[in-house]
Motif scaffolding. Structure first.
Motif: not given
Length: 201
Positions: A137, A149-151, A161, A163-165, A171, A174, A189
């Motif tokens: 995180r 921005r991401w869980r 991970i 969320g929106e990419f 991607r 991340v 992802l």
């Protein structure tokens, strides 16, 4: 998968082949290490000086002499097994167990860049998933400018991970960032829909 570069300790404490056994023992005991790489002037690993080597050198059964001021080259174990930064954790562990090694020097282009000790392996294997998740995180928050921005969820070192990419490039970034956290052995992802992303989408 976790690589030697993710496990290794650096900067490396080492000794030279011309250092005395006395100096090497002082570094071993002073730093609490089980073994030290022996490195020549060019930065190349030429041996390993372990606690066992130290005991043998100082006692040398039968000759009655004091060998503490002998050069390390007379007491070190050589040749020495090494690994590259890209060697995976499983291979590192197998080689250490098979050879009963206390540490494995990590070498890149012939030069010493780090050392993997048994405690480095144990620290990674025993890392709590919550600690790994917090590290991932933090890395992602830094990348996103401190905006969450991401869980992130971690189970047994496997990171998911969600969320929106923005695009394929994000991607990739991340995924690469998550892999840099110690204890991570897989990264998946998931978009907000909960469907796993494929690399060919």
């Amino acid at each position: 998968m976790t690589k030697a570069r993710d496990l290794m300790s650096r900067p490396v404490i080492s000794v030279g082949p011309d250092d005395t056994v006395r100096e090497a023992v002082t570094r071993l005991t002073g730093k609490g290490f089980a073994a030290l790489p022996v490195v020549d002037e060019g930065g190349r690993v030429v041996g390993i000086f372990s606690e066992s080597d130290a005991v043998r050198a100082t006692l040398r059964a039968g000759d009655g002499g004091d060998h503490r001021d002998d050069p390390v080259s007379t007491a070190m174990t050589s040749p020495v097994e090494v690994v590259s930064p890209g060697t995976d954790m499983v291979t590192v562990a197998e080689r250490m167990l098979a050879g009963r090694l206390r540490c494995l020097p990590v070498v890149e282009e012939g030069l010493l860049v780090g050392v993997v000790a048994r405690r480095d392996l144990l620290r990674t294997l025993l890392r709590d998933d919550d600690v790994v998740a917090a590290d991932v995180r933090a890395l992602l928050d830094d990348y996103a400018g401190s905006r969450r921005r991401w869980r992130v969820e971690v189970t047994g070192g496997a990171v998911v991970i969600g969320g929106e990419f923005a695009d394929r490039a994000e991607r990739a970034v991340v995924t690469a960032l998550a892999h840099t956290a110690a204890g991570v052995n897989a990264v998946e992802l998931r978009p907000v829909t909960g469907l796993a992303l494929r690399w060919d989408d």
